[in-house]
Scaffold this active site. Structure first.
Site, PDB file in Angstrom:
ATOM      1  N   HIS A 252       0.835  -1.197   0.000  1.00  0.00           N
ATOM      2  CA  HIS A 252       0.000   0.000   0.000  1.00  0.00           C
ATOM      3  C   HIS A 252       0.873   1.251   0.000  1.00  0.00           C
ATOM      4  CE1 HIS A 252       0.989  -0.562   4.255  1.00  0.00           C
ATOM      5  NE2 HIS A 252       0.678   0.704   4.473  1.00  0.00           N
ATOM      6  N   PHE A 253       0.307   2.313  -0.524  1.00  0.00           N
ATOM      7  CA  PHE A 253       0.865   3.655  -0.453  1.00  0.00           C
ATOM      8  C   PHE A 253      -0.113   4.511   0.348  1.00  0.00           C
ATOM      9  CE2 PHE A 253       2.483   1.693  -4.241  1.00  0.00           C
ATOM     10  CZ  PHE A 253       3.792   2.146  -4.390  1.00  0.00           C
TER      11      PHE A 253
END
Length: 429
Positions: free
Chosen positions: A235-236
């Protein structure tokens, strides 16, 4: 030697628990097999932006911004966040660098700390631990993807598209413990259950989102394992903050350029040693270069953070060693007592503080001291850079010669510095 630290994990979902989830139907409308049949979510597709960096596009960034903030506000009104981030105090710390301090007492959980292993950047995905297939579907905002059609005229928004397990979508979700207004998570190919490690396709997706947003105040960040990633599911993070980050204002010295036109510089006079990547013949060239460098760090077990800045035109790559020092007992108790976990936002100069005393007594010297502990030493940074340059196909000898030429120019009174494109804000929020 096995290295671990104890810390209270950041809660990013209302369904995040320490214990494992029982097999079978969970009854809470998640993304797992028990609930996904018949589930739908809006789909935002943007034009494939594989073109020259800085080239003007017709991508309507305001449309994406209104979608992100509109959906985020809807979840806020529905009470899905753990606290009201708009009530958090924020100020610019007096001094040369303009570090930004936020008092976010909502992130200060009175929970038992959890042990995190910090000596392995690459760890396998563990479905028994919390991951993003266990979030509630109400925490998801929309699907996001770039069109594969180069002739596509622009963005398209489809209000209701099925979530297909066999065609794992990339999704945007809220972070229920936000740092700023509009704080979201970009989760590439969520149902593929990828561990927290950079790959070329996922970093390109994050860069396309930054470019599509077309707002220099919308940044995306990445934390590797060992660099304060809480969840081992790729994830970012991203949010809006209408101020320049100190790292964006830092001067930089060009080291070299790739054959594809990507310029690589090192930060100057900033407490964290890091590299700045910009330019390139296309967005993919820039993304691939940073991906190659990141994969090199991962494979060599070096924790790092990434900041995607200036609407995707600049990417900061920041190797760090704070968690390792912490595990070895080399960080003083004064810094540990603040419970500040120096991840990508803190390293960029946005200091998220959990105690009122720390906020009221915040100073440039204290911010600098923390970030200096995060940074690699000069000697270790040079070693890491040599690894990176070899990984992206550059001769270390040629790189050294180019850097020496740039250093000579600087010493003679001419220095090429990174000039921020964002106008500085004068007053604190």
């Amino acid at each position: 030697m096995l290295l671990k630290i104890k810390r209270v994990p950041t809660v990013v979902s209302n369904y995040q628990k320490d214990e494992t989830v029982e097999e079978g139907g969970c009854g809470r409308n998640c993304l797992s097999k028990c609930c996904i049949d018949g589930a739908t979510l809006p789909l935002y597709t943007c034009k494939n932006l594989n073109k020259s960096i800085g080239e003007k596009s017709e991508a309507p960034g305001k449309f994406l911004e209104s979608l992100v903030l509109g959906e985020w506000e809807d979840r806020f009104q529905r009470g899905l966040f753990r606290y009201d981030v708009t009530a958090c105090e924020t100020k610019v710390i007096p001094g040369k660098y303009g570090f930004i301090a936020q008092l976010n007492e909502g992130r200060h959980l009175k929970k038992r700390p959890t042990e995190f292993r910090v000596d392995k950047v690459l760890q396998p995905f563990d479905g028994n631990k919390f991951n993003f297939t266990k979030v509630g579907q109400e925490e998801l905002l929309f699907q996001f993807e770039a069109s594969n059609d180069d002739n596509d005229s622009g963005i398209q928004l489809f209000p209701s598209i099925p979530l297909e397990a066999d065609d794992s979508p990339s999704v945007v979700a809220i972070n229920v413990s936000p740092i700023e207004y509009g704080h979201v998570l970009l989760i590439p190919r969520v149902l593929d259950c990828l561990p927290q490690r950079i790959d070329h396709k996922s970093l390109l997706l994050a860069l396309q989102m930054a470019t599509e947003a077309a707002n220099p105040y919308f940044r995306l960040g990445y934390n590797s394992l060992g660099a304060f990633a809480t969840i081992n599911h790729l994830h970012f993070q991203a949010y809006y903050l209408a101020m320049q980050f100190p790292i964006e204002k830092a001067s930089s010295l060009k080291i070299t350029s790739t054959n594809d036109g990507v310029k690589i510089s090192k930060l100057l006079n900033y407490p964290v040693r890091g590299l700045l990547f910009e330019g390139g013949n296309s967005i993919k060239d820039l993304s691939d270069t940073v991906s190659d460098a990141s994969v090199c760090l991962q494979n060599n077990n070096i924790p790092f953070n990434i900041l995607i800045s200036d609407s995707g035109r600049q990417i900061f790559l920041l190797p760090q060693c704070y968690a390792e020092k912490q595990a070895l007992g080399e960080v003083c108790s004064e810094l540990l007592d603040t419970q500040v976990n120096p991840a990508v936002w803190e390293m960029s100069g946005h200091m998220v503080l959990k105690r009122k005393d720390d906020y009221e007594e915040a100073s440039e010297a204290k911010a600098w001291r923390l970030l200096a502990e995060v940074s690699l030493s000069e000697e270790r940074f040079k070693e890491v850079n040599t690894m990176i340059f070899e990984a992206i196909g550059l001769s270390s000898h040629e790189v050294a010669e180019e850097e020496e030429e740039e250093q000579t120019s600087m010493n003679s009174g001419f220095i090429r510095v990174h000039c921020p494109s964002v106008k500085e804000e004068e007053a604190c929020i």
